[in-house]
Design a protein around this motif. Structure first.
Motif, PDB file in Angstrom:
ATOM      1  N   SER A 242       9.681  -1.208   2.921  1.00 55.19           N
ATOM      2  CA  SER A 242      10.680  -2.210   2.546  1.00 55.19           C
ATOM      3  C   SER A 242      10.065  -3.603   2.502  1.00 55.19           C
ATOM      4  CB  SER A 242      11.864  -2.188   3.512  1.00 55.19           C
ATOM      5  OG  SER A 242      11.440  -2.495   4.833  1.00 55.19           O
ATOM      6  N   ALA A 243       9.143  -3.890   3.416  1.00 54.18           N
ATOM      7  CA  ALA A 243       8.480  -5.202   3.409  1.00 54.18           C
ATOM      8  C   ALA A 243       7.644  -5.373   2.151  1.00 54.18           C
ATOM      9  CB  ALA A 243       7.606  -5.353   4.647  1.00 54.18           C
ATOM     10  N   VAL A 244       6.940  -4.317   1.747  1.00 49.75           N
ATOM     11  CA  VAL A 244       6.149  -4.390   0.510  1.00 49.75           C
ATOM     12  C   VAL A 244       7.073  -4.623  -0.686  1.00 49.75           C
ATOM     13  CG1 VAL A 244       4.656  -3.081  -1.059  1.00 49.75           C
ATOM     14  CG2 VAL A 244       4.295  -2.959   1.416  1.00 49.75           C
ATOM     15  N   SER A 245       8.172  -3.885  -0.750  1.00 47.70           N
ATOM     16  CA  SER A 245       9.119  -4.044  -1.864  1.00 47.70           C
ATOM     17  C   SER A 245       9.686  -5.453  -1.913  1.00 47.70           C
ATOM     18  CB  SER A 245      10.257  -3.023  -1.736  1.00 47.70           C
ATOM     19  OG  SER A 245       9.765  -1.706  -1.857  1.00 47.70           O
ATOM     20  N   GLN A 246       9.988  -6.007  -0.751  1.00 47.69           N
ATOM     21  CA  GLN A 246      10.526  -7.376  -0.704  1.00 47.69           C
ATOM     22  C   GLN A 246       9.512  -8.381  -1.227  1.00 47.69           C
ATOM     23  OE1 GLN A 246      11.672  -7.956   3.385  1.00 47.69           O
ATOM     24  NE2 GLN A 246      13.371  -6.479   3.263  1.00 47.69           N
ATOM     25  N   GLN A 247       8.256  -8.234  -0.835  1.00 47.04           N
ATOM     26  CA  GLN A 247       7.234  -9.173  -1.291  1.00 47.04           C
ATOM     27  C   GLN A 247       6.974  -9.050  -2.782  1.00 47.04           C
ATOM     28  OE1 GLN A 247       5.969 -11.668   0.502  1.00 47.04           O
ATOM     29  NE2 GLN A 247       7.395 -10.971   2.097  1.00 47.04           N
ATOM     30  N   LEU A 248       7.059  -7.842  -3.304  1.00 43.30           N
ATOM     31  CA  LEU A 248       6.887  -7.659  -4.746  1.00 43.30           C
ATOM     32  C   LEU A 248       8.067  -8.263  -5.506  1.00 43.30           C
ATOM     33  CD1 LEU A 248       5.460  -4.020  -4.786  1.00 43.30           C
ATOM     34  CD2 LEU A 248       4.208  -6.142  -5.232  1.00 43.30           C
ATOM     35  N   SER A 249       9.247  -8.198  -4.924  1.00 38.92           N
ATOM     36  CA  SER A 249      10.411  -8.842  -5.546  1.00 38.92           C
ATOM     37  C   SER A 249      10.247 -10.353  -5.570  1.00 38.92           C
ATOM     38  CB  SER A 249      11.696  -8.471  -4.791  1.00 38.92           C
ATOM     39  OG  SER A 249      11.951  -7.085  -4.892  1.00 38.92           O
TER      40      SER A 249
ATOM     41  N   LEU B 247       7.952  -7.072 -13.150  1.00 35.55           N
ATOM     42  CA  LEU B 247       6.639  -6.483 -12.930  1.00 35.55           C
ATOM     43  C   LEU B 247       6.700  -4.993 -12.616  1.00 35.55           C
ATOM     44  CD1 LEU B 247       5.194  -9.302 -10.636  1.00 35.55           C
ATOM     45  CD2 LEU B 247       4.952  -9.068 -13.120  1.00 35.55           C
ATOM     46  N   ILE B 248       7.867  -4.537 -12.127  1.00 33.22           N
ATOM     47  CA  ILE B 248       7.992  -3.163 -11.648  1.00 33.22           C
ATOM     48  C   ILE B 248       9.255  -2.540 -12.218  1.00 33.22           C
ATOM     49  CG2 ILE B 248       8.272  -1.705  -9.600  1.00 33.22           C
ATOM     50  CD1 ILE B 248       6.837  -3.942  -8.033  1.00 33.22           C
ATOM     51  N   GLU B 249       9.141  -1.290 -12.649  1.00 27.37           N
ATOM     52  CA  GLU B 249      10.297  -0.503 -13.055  1.00 27.37           C
ATOM     53  C   GLU B 249      10.588   0.522 -11.970  1.00 27.37           C
ATOM     54  OE1 GLU B 249       9.810  -0.486 -17.917  1.00 27.37           O
ATOM     55  OE2 GLU B 249       9.004   1.192 -16.746  1.00 27.37           O
ATOM     56  N   ARG B 250      11.837   0.617 -11.582  1.00 23.96           N
ATOM     57  CA  ARG B 250      12.228   1.558 -10.538  1.00 23.96           C
ATOM     58  C   ARG B 250      13.047   2.685 -11.141  1.00 23.96           C
ATOM     59  NH1 ARG B 250      12.110  -3.550  -8.688  1.00 23.96           N
ATOM     60  NH2 ARG B 250      11.055  -3.938  -6.692  1.00 23.96           N
TER      61      ARG B 250
ATOM     62  N   GLY C 240      14.728   5.908  -9.576  1.00 24.43           N
ATOM     63  CA  GLY C 240      14.985   6.653  -8.350  1.00 24.43           C
ATOM     64  C   GLY C 240      14.116   6.121  -7.235  1.00 24.43           C
ATOM     65  N   ARG C 241      13.329   6.999  -6.611  1.00 25.14           N
ATOM     66  CA  ARG C 241      12.430   6.590  -5.530  1.00 25.14           C
ATOM     67  C   ARG C 241      11.049   6.200  -6.040  1.00 25.14           C
ATOM     68  NH1 ARG C 241      13.508  10.875  -0.578  1.00 25.14           N
ATOM     69  NH2 ARG C 241      15.744  10.426  -0.298  1.00 25.14           N
ATOM     70  N   ARG C 242      10.822   6.360  -7.317  1.00 23.71           N
ATOM     71  CA  ARG C 242       9.510   6.068  -7.886  1.00 23.71           C
ATOM     72  C   ARG C 242       9.481   4.677  -8.500  1.00 23.71           C
ATOM     73  NH1 ARG C 242       5.803   9.899  -8.742  1.00 23.71           N
ATOM     74  NH2 ARG C 242       6.287  12.016  -8.078  1.00 23.71           N
ATOM     75  N   VAL C 243       8.289   4.095  -8.534  1.00 22.39           N
ATOM     76  CA  VAL C 243       8.099   2.811  -9.199  1.00 22.39           C
ATOM     77  C   VAL C 243       6.873   2.903 -10.093  1.00 22.39           C
ATOM     78  CG1 VAL C 243       9.139   1.473  -7.328  1.00 22.39           C
ATOM     79  CG2 VAL C 243       6.658   1.841  -7.365  1.00 22.39           C
ATOM     80  N   ARG C 244       6.867   2.105 -11.138  1.00 25.95           N
ATOM     81  CA  ARG C 244       5.667   1.986 -11.973  1.00 25.95           C
ATOM     82  C   ARG C 244       5.603   0.568 -12.506  1.00 25.95           C
ATOM     83  NH1 ARG C 244       6.936   5.270 -17.605  1.00 25.95           N
ATOM     84  NH2 ARG C 244       8.708   3.973 -18.285  1.00 25.95           N
ATOM     85  N   LEU C 245       4.413   0.119 -12.815  1.00 23.43           N
ATOM     86  CA  LEU C 245       4.238  -1.248 -13.302  1.00 23.43           C
ATOM     87  C   LEU C 245       4.651  -1.356 -14.759  1.00 23.43           C
ATOM     88  CD1 LEU C 245       0.818  -2.393 -11.784  1.00 23.43           C
ATOM     89  CD2 LEU C 245       3.102  -2.489 -10.793  1.00 23.43           C
ATOM     90  N   THR C 246       5.306  -2.448 -15.092  1.00 27.21           N
ATOM     91  CA  THR C 246       5.588  -2.759 -16.492  1.00 27.21           C
ATOM     92  C   THR C 246       4.298  -3.264 -17.147  1.00 27.21           C
ATOM     93  OG1 THR C 246       6.133  -5.046 -15.981  1.00 27.21           O
ATOM     94  CG2 THR C 246       7.931  -3.433 -15.867  1.00 27.21           C
TER      95      THR C 246
ATOM     96  N   ALA D  44       3.759  -6.234 -18.133  1.00 26.20           N
ATOM     97  CA  ALA D  44       3.451  -7.506 -17.471  1.00 26.20           C
ATOM     98  C   ALA D  44       2.833  -7.255 -16.097  1.00 26.20           C
ATOM     99  CB  ALA D  44       4.719  -8.348 -17.332  1.00 26.20           C
ATOM    100  N   GLY D  45       3.331  -6.232 -15.392  1.00 27.03           N
ATOM    101  CA  GLY D  45       2.784  -5.913 -14.087  1.00 27.03           C
ATOM    102  C   GLY D  45       1.339  -5.459 -14.152  1.00 27.03           C
ATOM    103  N   VAL D  46       1.012  -4.649 -15.164  1.00 23.91           N
ATOM    104  CA  VAL D  46      -0.372  -4.182 -15.329  1.00 23.91           C
ATOM    105  C   VAL D  46      -1.300  -5.356 -15.618  1.00 23.91           C
ATOM    106  CG1 VAL D  46      -1.913  -2.825 -16.811  1.00 23.91           C
ATOM    107  CG2 VAL D  46       0.287  -1.869 -16.063  1.00 23.91           C
ATOM    108  N   ILE D  47      -0.861  -6.246 -16.513  1.00 20.39           N
ATOM    109  CA  ILE D  47      -1.687  -7.419 -16.848  1.00 20.39           C
ATOM    110  C   ILE D  47      -1.930  -8.268 -15.606  1.00 20.39           C
ATOM    111  CG2 ILE D  47      -1.692  -9.615 -18.103  1.00 20.39           C
ATOM    112  CD1 ILE D  47      -0.220  -8.136 -20.375  1.00 20.39           C
ATOM    113  N   LEU D  48      -0.861  -8.545 -14.851  1.00 19.90           N
ATOM    114  CA  LEU D  48      -1.011  -9.401 -13.672  1.00 19.90           C
ATOM    115  C   LEU D  48      -1.860  -8.716 -12.605  1.00 19.90           C
ATOM    116  CD1 LEU D  48      -0.371 -12.060 -12.321  1.00 19.90           C
ATOM    117  CD2 LEU D  48       1.758 -11.048 -11.438  1.00 19.90           C
ATOM    118  N   ALA D  49      -1.701  -7.394 -12.424  1.00 27.89           N
ATOM    119  CA  ALA D  49      -2.485  -6.676 -11.411  1.00 27.89           C
ATOM    120  C   ALA D  49      -3.976  -6.767 -11.727  1.00 27.89           C
ATOM    121  CB  ALA D  49      -2.042  -5.218 -11.342  1.00 27.89           C
TER     122      ALA D  49
END
Length: 296
Positions: free
Chosen positions: A32-39, A49-52, A54-60, A62-67
């Protein structure tokens, strides 16, 4: 917009490791702390930056470029800090080296020993990592230097990684000393269709490569043993129980075996890799120089 380096690192690790849970475990944080910081990072960048799902996430996109940019930024920051710390100093501290199995005894351990004598305050930590996994470990910051080969299907190249060729070897047929094929200078693999084979564990780099070479030669290898250690494989061959395919770096002279080049040859380019900018760090530079000289 001011980007927080810590949040950038979390995003880069999410791309490298795939799940929030894995990122949390590496950083001793809760998911939850990681999710909060990413938000928070999404709000800072005003970008999704992130698509959610269900319980899975993947980078958009924009997220891939920034990463990927984040890895470059973090590498530059690390390099700057190391340069400031290292002004007028000899190599010191800890540097982590990831190598494939055949380079452990032939390259990594001798390099660590030489550097320990030359720089008593420098410690080289050695990890055995498969070639197809080492680039990911380097990108994710798990290691500082890798020794790998780019001569395999799906080899990853990354603009954030600097690769330096340090040498070459070749995949060769390894035989018991008294084997009839030892009388030949080179071996056409197609003549080995009736041999008993020792391979690495299924899914490993050398297992996949050896299987492919046999298939290209027109036969399905009869594998009688699988080991995750080249020393055990060499012992099995020495006993006359099988033959195998190994990189020349892996063949230890203590075993009574012979090697024969394949026809056509199967060369490998051996490279060292570092994150861009890290090559200016004193400890990394010392290790790279030693590896280059060792294979010169």
């Amino acid at each position: 917009m001011a980007l927080n380096p810590w949040r950038l690192r979390l995003l880069a690790e999410l791309e490298a490791h795939g799940t929030v849970r894995a990122v949390a475990a590496r950083g001793n944080l809760s998911p939850s702390a990681v999710s909060q910081q990413l938000s928070v990072l999404e709000r800072e960048t005003r970008s999704r930056l992130i698509e959610r799902t269900g319980r899975r996430v993947r980078l958009t996109a924009a997220g891939v470029i920034l990463a990927r940019r984040a890895r470059e930024i973090l590498a530059s920051m690390d390099a700057a800090e190391a340069e400031l710390r290292g002004l007028g100093e000899e190599p010191a501290g800890s540097v982590t080296l990831a190598v494939f199995q055949s380079a452990v005894h032939s390259l990594a351990v001798p390099a660590a020993a030489r550097l320990s004598r030359a720089y008593p305050d420098l410690e080289v930590v050695i990890l055995e990592v498969e070639p197809h996994e080492s680039m990911r470990a380097l990108r994710g910051g798990e290691v500082d230097v890798i020794v790998t080969t780019t001569d395999f299907a799906g080899a990853e190249l990354d603009p954030a990684i600097d690769l330096v060729t340090i040498g070459a070897d070749a995949v060769e047929l390894v035989l018991p000393e008294t084997h009839p094929l030892a009388a030949h200078d080179t071996i056409d693999l197609a003549t080995c269709a009736d041999q008993r084979w020792t391979f690495e564990l299924t899914g490993s780099y050398m297992s996949e490569l050896a299987t492919r070479l046999c298939h290209e030669a027109g036969f399905e290898p009869r594998v009688v043993c699988r080991f995750n250690n080249y020393m055990i494989a060499l012992q099995h061959v020495e006993a006359g129980l099988s033959v195998t395919l190994l990189p020349s770096l892996a063949v230890d002279s203590r075993f009574r075996v012979v090697t024969r080049p394949l026809r056509p040859a199967v060369p490998r380019r051996i490279v060292a890799g570092v994150r861009r900018g890290a090559g200016d760090q004193a400890a990394v530079t010392a290790l790279l120089d030693d590896l280059r000289h060792a294979m010169a």
